[in-house]
Design an enzyme around this catalytic site. Structure first.
Site, short mmCIF file in Angstrom:
data_model
loop_
_atom_site.label_atom_id
_atom_site.label_comp_id
_atom_site.label_asym_id
_atom_site.label_seq_id
_atom_site.Cartn_x
_atom_site.Cartn_y
_atom_site.Cartn_z
N SER A 65 0.86 -1.18 0.00
CA SER A 65 0.00 0.00 0.00
C SER A 65 0.89 1.23 0.00
O SER A 65 2.05 1.16 0.42
CB SER A 65 -0.88 0.01 1.26
OG SER A 65 -1.50 1.26 1.47
N TYR A 109 -3.13 -1.03 10.62
CA TYR A 109 -3.05 -1.29 9.18
C TYR A 109 -1.70 -0.88 8.62
O TYR A 109 -1.06 -1.62 7.86
CB TYR A 109 -4.17 -0.54 8.46
CG TYR A 109 -4.17 -0.70 6.96
CD1 TYR A 109 -4.77 -1.81 6.37
CD2 TYR A 109 -3.61 0.27 6.14
CE1 TYR A 109 -4.78 -1.95 4.99
CE2 TYR A 109 -3.63 0.13 4.76
CZ TYR A 109 -4.22 -0.99 4.19
OH TYR A 109 -4.22 -1.12 2.83
#
Length: 284
Positions: free
Chosen positions: A147, A160
């Site tokens: 990401s 996360y």
């Protein structure tokens, strides 16, 4: 013919977390280019929905129920896939959840789920499948979902962010291991920028602190209003993987900006800088 169809067409694709979001988008693209798609998800109904989308468009797909947080399930899954199909050309370790909340407020169960799904699911997905891929003697491609968050920091998305930093480091080391062993297995770090998915939907936050909902809503609205079309992003992912690229981006400019900021942060060794978005959300 598109490059990804030329490279992957006719092979078997395994995509985890393919019941929705990026996993479903990659699965649909794999079906479009002529792959047999193994659609794996903990939500069996969601997996079946993705399979229906693929088969109704003329593709081939199978739904498998899978909890990637359990290594023994991944072991059985890999054995069964190879027993049934004999090969896997494309392995996408996508399954993941977003967790919102301050570090000390996120319950233990949600922390453990985030780490087990996002990190251990990728690691054990590779560990379970690679020996079978090596034994098959065939060329293969592995994509792990990183990401843009792997190169930055964001308060209240700590869980996360930690997992994506870990996946990025794992993918880099895995790439070198394949090179060191001279194996015909190509590793890619898939770096989504901002795509229109349901990762910030309110219902996806079960088990989070109650005060996480405002942050979720702000992120959901931003992705809805400014995010890239999901299927277009997933098409770009497979095209770049077919070119044997390690770095695979949906929005290269966004990645470049965030990675550039990370480089300056490390070079100057300054304290972490509060993102403007974090201040904006906190003020709302």
């Amino acid at each position: 013919m598109a490059r990804d169809a030329e490279v992957f067409g006719g092979g078997v694709a395994v995509v985890t977390g393919a019941g929705s979001g990026i996993g479903a988008g990659i699965a649909r693209r794999a079906g479009q280019i002529g792959m047999t798609v193994i659609v794996a998800d903990i939500n069996e109904q969601a997996a079946a929905g993705t399979v229906d989308e693929i088969t109704s468009a003329g593709g081939k797909a199978e739904a498998w129920k899978l909890d990637v947080s359990r290594p023994e399930e991944l072991d059985r899954f890999a054995e069964q896939v190879f027993a049934r199909h004999g090969e896997v050309r494309l392995l996408i370790n996508n399954a993941g959840i977003e967790t919102v909340g301050y570090t000390w407020e996120v319950p233990t169960a949600r922390w453990e789920a985030t780490l087990n799904i996002n990190v251990h699911g990728v690691i054990h997905g590779v560990r379970a499948f690679v020996p079978h891929i090596i034994a098959s003697g065939k060329e293969a491609w592995i994509g792990n979902l990183s990401s843009v968050g792997a190169f930055g920091h964001m308060p209240a998305q700590t869980a996360y962010t930690v997992t994506k930093h870990a996946v990025q480091a794992f993918s880099e080391c895995l790439y070198l291991e394949m090179e060191l062993k001279n194996l015909p297995i190509h590793v890619s770090s898939i770096v989504p920028g901002m795509l229109r998915t349901n990762i910030f939907n309110a219902e996806a936050g079960e088990g989070e602190p109650a005060n996480a909902q405002a942050h979720r809503r702000a992120m959901f609205e931003m992705m809805r209003d400014y995010g890239m079309d999901l299927d277009e992003g997933c098409r770009l992912f497979l095209e770049q993987m077919a070119e044997n690229k390690f770095w695979v981006h949906s929005q290269p400019e966004m990645s470049e900006q965030i990675i550039g900021g990370r480089i300056r942060f490390l070079q100057d060794q300054i304290p972490p800088i509060m993102p403007d978005l974090a201040r904006q959300i906190a003020a709302d």
